[in-house]
Design a protein around this motif. Structure first.
Motif, PDB file in Angstrom:
ATOM      1  N   ALA A  32      28.310 -87.868  51.173  1.00  0.00           N
ATOM      2  CA  ALA A  32      27.644 -87.948  49.864  1.00  0.00           C
ATOM      3  C   ALA A  32      26.502 -86.943  49.776  1.00  0.00           C
ATOM      4  CB  ALA A  32      27.135 -89.366  49.626  1.00  0.00           C
ATOM      5  N   ALA A  33      25.722 -86.815  50.855  1.00  0.00           N
ATOM      6  CA  ALA A  33      24.605 -85.874  50.856  1.00  0.00           C
ATOM      7  C   ALA A  33      25.099 -84.447  50.671  1.00  0.00           C
ATOM      8  CB  ALA A  33      23.807 -86.004  52.154  1.00  0.00           C
ATOM      9  N   ARG A  34      26.152 -84.077  51.385  1.00  0.00           N
ATOM     10  CA  ARG A  34      26.703 -82.726  51.259  1.00  0.00           C
ATOM     11  C   ARG A  34      27.347 -82.509  49.900  1.00  0.00           C
ATOM     12  NH1 ARG A  34      28.678 -80.281  56.242  1.00  0.00           N
ATOM     13  NH2 ARG A  34      29.900 -78.924  54.910  1.00  0.00           N
ATOM     14  N   LEU A  35      27.936 -83.562  49.358  1.00  0.00           N
ATOM     15  CA  LEU A  35      28.606 -83.467  48.062  1.00  0.00           C
ATOM     16  C   LEU A  35      27.598 -83.392  46.917  1.00  0.00           C
ATOM     17  CD1 LEU A  35      31.464 -83.605  46.718  1.00  0.00           C
ATOM     18  CD2 LEU A  35      31.162 -86.087  46.626  1.00  0.00           C
ATOM     19  N   GLY A  36      26.373 -83.900  47.172  1.00  0.00           N
ATOM     20  CA  GLY A  36      25.368 -83.949  46.119  1.00  0.00           C
ATOM     21  C   GLY A  36      25.622 -85.061  45.122  1.00  0.00           C
ATOM     22  N   ARG A  37      26.299 -86.108  45.608  1.00  0.00           N
ATOM     23  CA  ARG A  37      26.618 -87.254  44.756  1.00  0.00           C
ATOM     24  C   ARG A  37      26.217 -88.528  45.493  1.00  0.00           C
ATOM     25  NH1 ARG A  37      31.396 -85.786  41.645  1.00  0.00           N
ATOM     26  NH2 ARG A  37      31.296 -87.834  40.694  1.00  0.00           N
ATOM     27  N   SER A  38      26.332 -89.652  44.830  1.00  0.00           N
ATOM     28  CA  SER A  38      25.987 -90.922  45.468  1.00  0.00           C
ATOM     29  C   SER A  38      27.086 -91.343  46.439  1.00  0.00           C
ATOM     30  CB  SER A  38      25.819 -92.013  44.407  1.00  0.00           C
ATOM     31  OG  SER A  38      27.082 -92.316  43.831  1.00  0.00           O
ATOM     32  N   LYS A  39      26.717 -92.242  47.345  1.00  0.00           N
ATOM     33  CA  LYS A  39      27.704 -92.799  48.266  1.00  0.00           C
ATOM     34  C   LYS A  39      28.807 -93.510  47.488  1.00  0.00           C
ATOM     35  CE  LYS A  39      28.007 -95.974  52.196  1.00  0.00           C
ATOM     36  NZ  LYS A  39      27.217 -96.793  53.136  1.00  0.00           N
ATOM     37  N   GLN A  40      28.440 -94.136  46.382  1.00  0.00           N
ATOM     38  CA  GLN A  40      29.434 -94.829  45.558  1.00  0.00           C
ATOM     39  C   GLN A  40      30.480 -93.863  45.013  1.00  0.00           C
ATOM     40  OE1 GLN A  40      28.659 -97.971  46.829  1.00  0.00           O
ATOM     41  NE2 GLN A  40      29.846 -98.386  44.984  1.00  0.00           N
ATOM     42  N   ALA A  41      30.061 -92.635  44.735  1.00  0.00           N
ATOM     43  CA  ALA A  41      31.016 -91.638  44.242  1.00  0.00           C
ATOM     44  C   ALA A  41      32.060 -91.323  45.318  1.00  0.00           C
ATOM     45  CB  ALA A  41      30.298 -90.366  43.815  1.00  0.00           C
ATOM     46  N   VAL A  42      31.638 -91.291  46.577  1.00  0.00           N
ATOM     47  CA  VAL A  42      32.577 -91.054  47.679  1.00  0.00           C
ATOM     48  C   VAL A  42      33.485 -92.273  47.849  1.00  0.00           C
ATOM     49  CG1 VAL A  42      32.797 -90.554  50.143  1.00  0.00           C
ATOM     50  CG2 VAL A  42      30.938 -89.517  48.816  1.00  0.00           C
ATOM     51  N   LEU A  43      32.878 -93.463  47.778  1.00  0.00           N
ATOM     52  CA  LEU A  43      33.651 -94.690  47.952  1.00  0.00           C
ATOM     53  C   LEU A  43      34.667 -94.893  46.821  1.00  0.00           C
ATOM     54  CD1 LEU A  43      30.802 -97.059  49.192  1.00  0.00           C
ATOM     55  CD2 LEU A  43      32.696 -96.122  50.538  1.00  0.00           C
ATOM     56  N   TYR A  44      34.415 -94.303  45.672  1.00  0.00           N
ATOM     57  CA  TYR A  44      35.387 -94.379  44.574  1.00  0.00           C
ATOM     58  C   TYR A  44      36.709 -93.762  45.018  1.00  0.00           C
ATOM     59  CZ  TYR A  44      37.767 -93.231  40.238  1.00  0.00           C
ATOM     60  OH  TYR A  44      38.710 -93.095  39.251  1.00  0.00           O
ATOM     61  N   TRP A  45      36.610 -92.642  45.738  1.00  0.00           N
ATOM     62  CA  TRP A  45      37.817 -91.933  46.174  1.00  0.00           C
ATOM     63  C   TRP A  45      38.399 -92.522  47.443  1.00  0.00           C
ATOM     64  CZ3 TRP A  45      40.310 -88.883  43.078  1.00  0.00           C
ATOM     65  CH2 TRP A  45      39.621 -88.338  41.993  1.00  0.00           C
ATOM     66  N   TYR A  46      37.539 -92.910  48.366  1.00  0.00           N
ATOM     67  CA  TYR A  46      37.979 -93.426  49.664  1.00  0.00           C
ATOM     68  C   TYR A  46      37.170 -94.684  49.961  1.00  0.00           C
ATOM     69  CZ  TYR A  46      39.880 -88.783  49.639  1.00  0.00           C
ATOM     70  OH  TYR A  46      40.558 -87.652  49.252  1.00  0.00           O
ATOM     71  N   PRO A  47      37.642 -95.846  49.476  1.00  0.00           N
ATOM     72  CA  PRO A  47      36.853 -97.082  49.545  1.00  0.00           C
ATOM     73  C   PRO A  47      36.526 -97.559  50.957  1.00  0.00           C
ATOM     74  CG  PRO A  47      38.724 -97.327  48.044  1.00  0.00           C
ATOM     75  CD  PRO A  47      38.894 -96.027  48.748  1.00  0.00           C
ATOM     76  N   THR A  48      37.335 -97.162  51.938  1.00  0.00           N
ATOM     77  CA  THR A  48      37.098 -97.601  53.312  1.00  0.00           C
ATOM     78  C   THR A  48      37.281 -96.415  54.258  1.00  0.00           C
ATOM     79  OG1 THR A  48      39.408 -98.149  53.779  1.00  0.00           O
ATOM     80  CG2 THR A  48      38.056 -99.887  52.767  1.00  0.00           C
ATOM     81  N   LYS A  49      36.774 -96.578  55.460  1.00  0.00           N
ATOM     82  CA  LYS A  49      36.959 -95.542  56.481  1.00  0.00           C
ATOM     83  C   LYS A  49      38.447 -95.319  56.775  1.00  0.00           C
ATOM     84  CE  LYS A  49      34.434 -93.045  59.515  1.00  0.00           C
ATOM     85  NZ  LYS A  49      33.060 -92.979  59.943  1.00  0.00           N
ATOM     86  N   PRO A  50      39.269 -96.380  56.851  1.00  0.00           N
ATOM     87  CA  PRO A  50      40.703 -96.132  57.037  1.00  0.00           C
ATOM     88  C   PRO A  50      41.321 -95.297  55.913  1.00  0.00           C
ATOM     89  CG  PRO A  50      40.208 -98.392  57.619  1.00  0.00           C
ATOM     90  CD  PRO A  50      38.947 -97.823  57.018  1.00  0.00           C
ATOM     91  N   ASP A  51      40.858 -95.485  54.682  1.00  0.00           N
ATOM     92  CA  ASP A  51      41.382 -94.679  53.579  1.00  0.00           C
ATOM     93  C   ASP A  51      41.041 -93.204  53.764  1.00  0.00           C
ATOM     94  OD1 ASP A  51      42.515 -96.808  52.029  1.00  0.00           O
ATOM     95  OD2 ASP A  51      40.506 -97.339  51.362  1.00  0.00           O
ATOM     96  N   LEU A  52      39.791 -92.942  54.154  1.00  0.00           N
ATOM     97  CA  LEU A  52      39.372 -91.568  54.394  1.00  0.00           C
ATOM     98  C   LEU A  52      40.141 -90.981  55.569  1.00  0.00           C
ATOM     99  CD1 LEU A  52      37.431 -89.192  53.840  1.00  0.00           C
ATOM    100  CD2 LEU A  52      35.808 -90.282  55.399  1.00  0.00           C
ATOM    101  N   LEU A  53      40.275 -91.761  56.640  1.00  0.00           N
ATOM    102  CA  LEU A  53      40.987 -91.283  57.816  1.00  0.00           C
ATOM    103  C   LEU A  53      42.441 -90.963  57.486  1.00  0.00           C
ATOM    104  CD1 LEU A  53      40.950 -90.743  60.862  1.00  0.00           C
ATOM    105  CD2 LEU A  53      41.666 -93.106  61.167  1.00  0.00           C
ATOM    106  N   ALA A  54      43.091 -91.835  56.717  1.00  0.00           N
ATOM    107  CA  ALA A  54      44.489 -91.587  56.359  1.00  0.00           C
ATOM    108  C   ALA A  54      44.631 -90.298  55.566  1.00  0.00           C
ATOM    109  CB  ALA A  54      45.047 -92.766  55.564  1.00  0.00           C
ATOM    110  N   ALA A  55      43.701 -90.047  54.667  1.00  0.00           N
ATOM    111  CA  ALA A  55      43.757 -88.820  53.863  1.00  0.00           C
ATOM    112  C   ALA A  55      43.578 -87.583  54.734  1.00  0.00           C
ATOM    113  CB  ALA A  55      42.700 -88.865  52.770  1.00  0.00           C
ATOM    114  N   LEU A  56      42.787 -87.695  55.795  1.00  0.00           N
ATOM    115  CA  LEU A  56      42.633 -86.588  56.742  1.00  0.00           C
ATOM    116  C   LEU A  56      43.837 -86.498  57.676  1.00  0.00           C
ATOM    117  CD1 LEU A  56      38.917 -87.116  57.816  1.00  0.00           C
ATOM    118  CD2 LEU A  56      39.791 -85.184  56.499  1.00  0.00           C
ATOM    119  N   PHE A  57      44.283 -87.657  58.154  1.00  0.00           N
ATOM    120  CA  PHE A  57      45.274 -87.748  59.209  1.00  0.00           C
ATOM    121  C   PHE A  57      46.659 -87.269  58.776  1.00  0.00           C
ATOM    122  CE2 PHE A  57      48.659 -90.513  60.901  1.00  0.00           C
ATOM    123  CZ  PHE A  57      48.581 -90.231  62.256  1.00  0.00           C
ATOM    124  N   LEU A  58      47.101 -87.651  57.592  1.00  0.00           N
ATOM    125  CA  LEU A  58      48.475 -87.356  57.195  1.00  0.00           C
ATOM    126  C   LEU A  58      48.779 -85.856  57.146  1.00  0.00           C
ATOM    127  CD1 LEU A  58      49.053 -90.194  54.587  1.00  0.00           C
ATOM    128  CD2 LEU A  58      50.138 -89.959  56.837  1.00  0.00           C
TER     129      LEU A  58
END
Length: 200
Positions: A32-58
């Motif tokens: 969020a800090a690097r994006l210049g947006r709120s943490k909620q803005a990041v969580l909108y796209w990837y609500p959990t760490k597994p969601d973020l990991l899956a998007a990276l992993f696949l």
């Protein structure tokens, strides 16, 4: 910024944080800090760490499968196929140990309900990609499809074990007594018939 553009930017930032600082550097707050947006803005796209990991992993898993398929295109026999596969997978992972850790170690620490439909969607994609990965090698390992698939899985697991031990040695700053190429050659020698195997 478009919605897909924001999601892609979050993944780009996560990949950069991983490359520069390892798994510990990848957090929703840091993104969020690097994006210049709120943490909620990041969580909108990837609500959990597994969601973020899956998007990276696949995409990484897809690239791993593609590397294996490409390496096996010219394999003329079983020994060459195994050697080509081992070298391709080892080179892919040894070139980026933080990515390897994110792909194969971090998922073991993250839990998600088996009933979660997102989990099934990710697993369906993983199974499709791993079918390609193992199928590419299994096609060179004999006529029995079940035995060939099991052997392909065992070969892949052996390569991942080599990478895991290399990463462990690096993580605790304990230098290995042998270079990566020597270890890969030793693994190939153990996995293939005793006929000479072409050196990479």
């Amino acid at each position: 910024m478009t919605r897909s553009g924001t999601g892609d930017q979050i993944l780009e930032i996560a990949r950069d944080l991983l490359a520069k600082g390892g798994l510990g550097a990848v957090s929703f707050d840091a993104i969020a800090a690097r994006l210049g947006r709120s943490k909620q803005a990041v969580l909108y796209w990837y609500p959990t760490k597994p969601d973020l990991l899956a998007a990276l992993f696949l995409p990484w898993l897809e690239e791993e499968a593609t590397r294996a398929e490409d390496a096996l295109k010219a394999a003329e026999d079983t020994a060459i196929a195994i050697a080509s596969f081992v070298r391709a997978i080892a080179a892919f992972h040894l070139s980026d140990l933080p990515r390897f850790r994110a792909m194969y170690l971090l998922p073991q620490t993250l839990t998600r309900s088996a009933e979660d439909p997102r989990n099934k969607e990710v697993l369906d994609k993983v199974h499709t990609i791993t079918d390609r990965l193992y199928g590419a090698l299994a096609a060179h390992l004999g006529p029995d499809p079940v035995a060939a698939r099991q052997e392909a899985f065992a070969v892949h697991s052996a390569v991942l074990g080599l990478v895991l031990m290399t990463g462990l040695a690096e993580g605790v700053r304990d230098p290995l007594k042998h270079g990566h190429d020597d270890l890969v050659d030793a693994l190939i020698a153990r996995l293939t018939p005793k006929d000479p195997v072409p050196q990479g």
